[in-house]
Design a protein around this motif. Sequence first.
Motif, short mmCIF file in Angstrom:
data_model
loop_
_atom_site.label_atom_id
_atom_site.label_comp_id
_atom_site.label_asym_id
_atom_site.label_seq_id
_atom_site.Cartn_x
_atom_site.Cartn_y
_atom_site.Cartn_z
N ARG A 106 0.87 -1.03 -0.10
CA ARG A 106 0.11 0.09 -0.23
C ARG A 106 0.78 1.26 -0.04
O ARG A 106 0.45 2.11 -0.55
N GLU A 107 1.86 1.26 0.66
CA GLU A 107 2.71 2.27 0.96
C GLU A 107 3.32 2.71 -0.53
O GLU A 107 3.33 3.90 -0.92
N VAL A 108 3.95 1.79 -1.36
CA VAL A 108 4.45 2.01 -2.56
C VAL A 108 3.52 2.50 -3.51
O VAL A 108 3.72 3.40 -4.25
N ASN A 109 2.12 1.84 -3.40
CA ASN A 109 1.06 2.37 -4.48
C ASN A 109 0.88 3.81 -3.95
O ASN A 109 0.69 4.76 -4.94
N THR A 110 0.79 4.21 -2.86
CA THR A 110 0.70 5.51 -2.41
C THR A 110 1.63 6.51 -2.99
O THR A 110 1.41 7.52 -3.31
N LYS A 111 2.81 6.00 -2.81
CA LYS A 111 3.96 6.77 -3.33
C LYS A 111 3.92 6.92 -4.93
O LYS A 111 4.16 8.21 -5.26
N LEU A 112 3.56 6.11 -5.51
CA LEU A 112 3.43 6.26 -6.90
C LEU A 112 2.47 7.19 -7.29
O LEU A 112 2.59 7.95 -8.03
N LYS A 113 1.23 7.06 -6.59
CA LYS A 113 0.18 8.01 -6.79
C LYS A 113 0.75 9.70 -6.49
O LYS A 113 0.40 10.41 -7.33
N GLU A 114 1.41 9.55 -5.38
CA GLU A 114 1.91 11.02 -4.98
C GLU A 114 2.89 11.47 -6.14
O GLU A 114 2.79 12.67 -6.54
N LEU A 115 3.65 10.69 -6.64
CA LEU A 115 4.59 10.94 -7.68
C LEU A 115 3.92 11.46 -8.95
O LEU A 115 4.16 12.51 -9.48
N THR A 116 2.85 10.90 -9.32
CA THR A 116 2.27 11.37 -10.41
C THR A 116 1.30 12.57 -10.33
O THR A 116 1.09 13.28 -11.25
N LEU A 117 0.91 12.77 -9.01
CA LEU A 117 0.34 14.43 -8.75
C LEU A 117 0.99 15.33 -8.44
O LEU A 117 0.80 16.58 -8.51
N ASP A 118 2.60 15.16 -7.97
CA ASP A 118 3.38 16.16 -7.68
C ASP A 118 3.83 16.93 -8.89
O ASP A 118 4.61 16.09 -9.81
N PRO A 119 3.70 18.25 -9.15
CA PRO A 119 4.25 18.89 -10.24
C PRO A 119 5.48 19.02 -10.37
O PRO A 119 6.16 19.26 -11.48
N THR A 120 6.23 18.74 -9.19
CA THR A 120 7.66 18.89 -9.40
C THR A 120 8.50 17.59 -9.81
O THR A 120 9.58 17.38 -9.84
N THR A 121 7.58 16.29 -9.72
CA THR A 121 8.35 15.41 -10.39
C THR A 121 8.66 15.28 -11.60
O THR A 121 7.88 15.75 -12.47
N ALA A 122 9.71 14.64 -12.01
CA ALA A 122 10.40 14.62 -13.34
C ALA A 122 9.22 13.77 -14.29
O ALA A 122 8.79 12.91 -13.71
N VAL A 123 9.30 14.28 -15.43
CA VAL A 123 8.12 13.79 -16.36
C VAL A 123 8.39 12.12 -16.47
O VAL A 123 7.41 11.42 -16.53
N PHE A 124 9.61 11.79 -16.83
CA PHE A 124 9.88 10.31 -17.05
C PHE A 124 9.59 9.51 -15.79
O PHE A 124 9.26 8.42 -15.94
N VAL A 125 9.64 10.06 -14.76
CA VAL A 125 9.36 9.37 -13.40
C VAL A 125 7.84 9.18 -13.23
O VAL A 125 7.25 8.34 -12.89
N LYS A 126 7.08 10.23 -13.73
CA LYS A 126 5.56 10.29 -13.58
C LYS A 126 5.10 9.18 -14.68
O LYS A 126 4.13 8.46 -14.29
N ASP A 127 5.79 9.30 -15.86
CA ASP A 127 5.34 8.36 -17.00
C ASP A 127 5.64 6.73 -16.51
O ASP A 127 4.65 5.95 -16.43
N GLU A 128 6.64 6.54 -15.71
CA GLU A 128 6.92 5.25 -15.40
C GLU A 128 5.92 5.03 -13.99
O GLU A 128 5.35 3.90 -14.11
N ALA A 129 5.50 5.76 -13.32
CA ALA A 129 4.60 5.51 -12.31
C ALA A 129 3.36 5.20 -12.64
O ALA A 129 2.59 4.47 -12.28
N TYR A 130 2.88 6.42 -13.57
CA TYR A 130 1.66 6.04 -14.37
C TYR A 130 1.31 4.46 -15.17
O TYR A 130 0.38 3.82 -14.80
#
Length: 183
Positions: free
Chosen positions: A153-177
Amino acid sequence: QKNDLKTVKIETVIQQNTGKAFTKNNSDYLQKIVETKSLAQNDNLESESNFDELKALELINNQHSASSRLRGIDLLKSFSASDEKIINILSEKALSDENTNVRLAAVEALSVHIENTEVSKNIRQIFLNQDDPIVQKELIAILTEKNPFQLNREVNTKLKELTLDPTTAVFVKDEAYAVLMRY
């Protein structure tokens, strides 16, 4: 022209059971001890692996040279999955080293033993606390490739946070999505 050329004779004498070879030449001022490895001496193999581990730990702790830390991690790649000290050292380097390449090397060394529950737990913790986008992307790939059904659950929550964070690098957002869409 004969006076300009000097011939140096080097003799090697090996002492038994010491693992050291003494080299000397006919000049009095040049003598040095050279460490040798002898596979025939089984009693020294354990001490040699301890020497390699000590050398690796010394290299890893060199704060002035990232290449030394990388060499140290490379020496530890074949560590035992039950060696908590090495797991903790590699985890610390993966999380907080100032050099991205050192962090990646430590993560890669740990990922070899991801089947070990302690290593797997440490990799998840590193991911949850990681701030380097390149290492984040690599950790996402490792977690989903080697343990896709153990994303907690923690990893899934972190992945969701990364996708919503505007400061997250685009390539990290893509991987998380991509991971969130799959699971």
